[in-house]
Design an enzyme around this catalytic site. Structure first.
Site, PDB file in Angstrom:
ATOM      1  N   LYS A  51       0.839  -1.204   0.000  1.00 49.81           N
ATOM      2  CA  LYS A  51       0.000   0.000   0.000  1.00 49.81           C
ATOM      3  C   LYS A  51       0.873   1.252   0.000  1.00 49.81           C
ATOM      4  CE  LYS A  51      -0.173  -0.585   4.995  1.00 49.81           C
ATOM      5  NZ  LYS A  51      -0.960  -1.034   6.145  1.00 49.81           N
ATOM      6  N   TYR A 264      16.873  29.487   6.560  1.00 44.60           N
ATOM      7  CA  TYR A 264      15.677  30.147   7.121  1.00 44.60           C
ATOM      8  C   TYR A 264      15.764  30.190   8.639  1.00 44.60           C
ATOM      9  CZ  TYR A 264      12.921  29.972   2.768  1.00 44.60           C
ATOM     10  OH  TYR A 264      12.433  30.139   1.511  1.00 44.60           O
TER      11      TYR A 264
HETATM   12  C1  LIG Z   1      -0.065  -1.859   6.861  1.00 46.77           C
HETATM   13  C2  LIG Z   1      -0.597  -3.128   7.331  1.00 46.77           C
HETATM   14  C3  LIG Z   1       0.240  -4.251   7.417  1.00 46.77           C
HETATM   15  C4  LIG Z   1       1.740  -4.156   7.270  1.00 46.77           C
HETATM   16  O1  LIG Z   1       2.263  -3.598   8.479  1.00 46.77           O
HETATM   17  P1  LIG Z   1       3.820  -3.333   8.728  1.00 46.77           P
HETATM   18  O2  LIG Z   1       3.871  -2.822  10.120  1.00 46.77           O
HETATM   19  O3  LIG Z   1       4.245  -2.298   7.738  1.00 46.77           O
HETATM   20  O4  LIG Z   1       4.534  -4.604   8.547  1.00 46.77           O
HETATM   21  C5  LIG Z   1      -0.355  -5.467   7.698  1.00 46.77           C
HETATM   22  N1  LIG Z   1      -1.689  -5.562   7.936  1.00 46.77           N
HETATM   23  C6  LIG Z   1      -2.510  -4.495   7.904  1.00 46.77           C
HETATM   24  C7  LIG Z   1      -3.945  -4.672   8.178  1.00 46.77           C
HETATM   25  C8  LIG Z   1      -1.993  -3.243   7.619  1.00 46.77           C
HETATM   26  O5  LIG Z   1      -2.805  -2.179   7.611  1.00 46.77           O
END
Ligand SMILES: *Cc1c(COP(=O)(O)O)cnc(C)c1O
Length: 364
Positions: A51, A264
């Site tokens: 994702k 800045y």
């Molecule tokens: C993002 C997510 C993962 C992966 O988690 P990590 O901590 O990046 O390994 C797995 N399951 C669900 C439901 C998630 O939202």
């Protein structure tokens, strides 16, 4: 006059992405998921969360390499993310974690990816549409997405699940990166849900959860962060390799006298004459302002500390120790995720997912 449409110029910043490290991390997580039992085939599969554009690396490039390494379960949050992968990953291997809303239904059926159904409404919607195979998320205590245990019991009584083809029954841990009683409590609740609600496969552990032990692995683990070099728990440190290496080009070198105020807000005053290098990266590229006066880069074995504030497109380094540095040279930013997280106060997740679109992403 040149036609702007045909003028292309290489960007002054790039992400070097180590494909070998990505695959090695996948294999290491797969071995851990299988219980580290040398030679024993436990049948535990290891998936990949891709994702948020593969945590900022580029979901297509990451997924293609992970699939080649044997991964057959990919997790995204949105249907558009599933669509963007569906020509390189068979859609039936893609899970959409955020479920399926009414407006998603036409796209969901057309794409053919599989929803993680998170509520009774979504289950009814999916059944009424004749959606077929699906996954179901049970909330065991994170209080985010998923059916509560009361809804599991109520659904069993009302026939909600009748005719539903559940492949993966999933749950998600809230505190897997810590040693707290909530982990075992969530595990007990998920085990209860799994007894009540038959499914082909069960899945609970993300990156950190894999380190909690075999009872958390079930049939399928779903790491994200650790695939991309994140150290989800301290005991992962020696097992996971850095994948993401941001690099930025030197745009200008200047000699600053003692007392010069840098950037800045003039937040750095040179204590002595300083050779400054101005490089082409900034907070618009995910190199957050939290690295102001705290981050650093490397050139030729020398460490070049960030001086002054990070700006949108520029960072100023103290290059006094890098005598050979010239305009146009490339600086390797210090982006080892554990260290960069400690320096910036940002989570390793933010350090990855914030990486912007201006990089030339180079897999090697
Ligand atoms: C993002 C997510 C993962 C992966 O988690 P990590 O901590 O990046 O390994 C797995 N399951 C669900 C439901 C998630 O939202």
């Amino acid at each position: 006059m040149a036609n702007p449409a045909v003028v292309s110029t290489p960007p002054p910043l790039r992400l070097r992405l180590d494909a070998g490290a990505l695959v090695a991390n996948y294999r290491a997580l797969a071995a851990l998921s299988a219980g580290g039992q040398v030679g024993a085939e436990t049948g535990v599969e290891t998936g990949a969360a891709v994702k948020a554009d593969g945590y900022g690396l580029g979901a297509r490039a990451a997924a293609a390499r992970l699939r080649k390494a044997g991964c057959r379960n990919f997790f995204v949050a949105h249907w558009a993310e599933a669509a963007a992968l569906s020509d390189i990953v068979p859609p039936e291997e893609i899970t959409v974690l955020n479920g399926v809303g009414a407006a998603d239904m036409p796209a969901a059926l057309a794409i053919g990816a599989v929803p993680m159904l998170n509520s009774p409404d979504q289950i009814v919607r999916w059944k009424n549409a004749g959606g077929g195979r699906c996954h179901v998320m049970v909330d065991s205590g994170i209080n985010r997405l998923g059916l509560g245990m009361d809804q599991v019991a109520g659904g069993l009584a009302s026939g909600l699940f009748t005719g539903l083809q559940i492949d993966i029954l999933a749950s998600h841990l809230a505190c897997a990166d810590e040693d707290v009683p909530q982990n075992a409590q969530q595990l007990a609740i998920f085990n209860r849900a799994a007894q009540m609600l038959p499914a082909k496969r069960r899945s609970m552990a993300s990156s950190a959860g894999i380190m909690l032990g075999a009872q958390y692995h079930f049939d399928l683990t779903r790491p994200g962060l650790a695939l991309y070099g994140g150290i989800a728990r301290p005991e992962m440190a020696g097992l996971i390799q850095q994948v993401v290496f941001p690099q930025a080009q030197v745009l200008q070198l200047r000699k600053l006298p003692a007392g010069a105020a840098v950037g800045y807000g003039a937040s750095h005053i040179c204590a002595k004459p300083t050779r400054a290098a101005i490089i082409a990266i900034g907070y618009a590229d995910g190199y957050a302002r939290a690295f102001s006066n705290r981050g650093g880069g490397m050139f030729d074995g020398a460490r070049l500390p960030v001086i002054g504030r990070v700006s949108m497109d520029l960072v100023i380094l103290d290059a006094s120790q890098a005598e050979n540095l010239r305009e146009g040279d490339w600086i390797n930013l210090d982006y080892e995720l554990g260290r960069a997280s400690a320096a910036s106060g940002l989570s390793q997740y933010e350090l990855l997912t914030g990486l912007g679109n201006r990089y030339h992403r180079v897999w090697a």
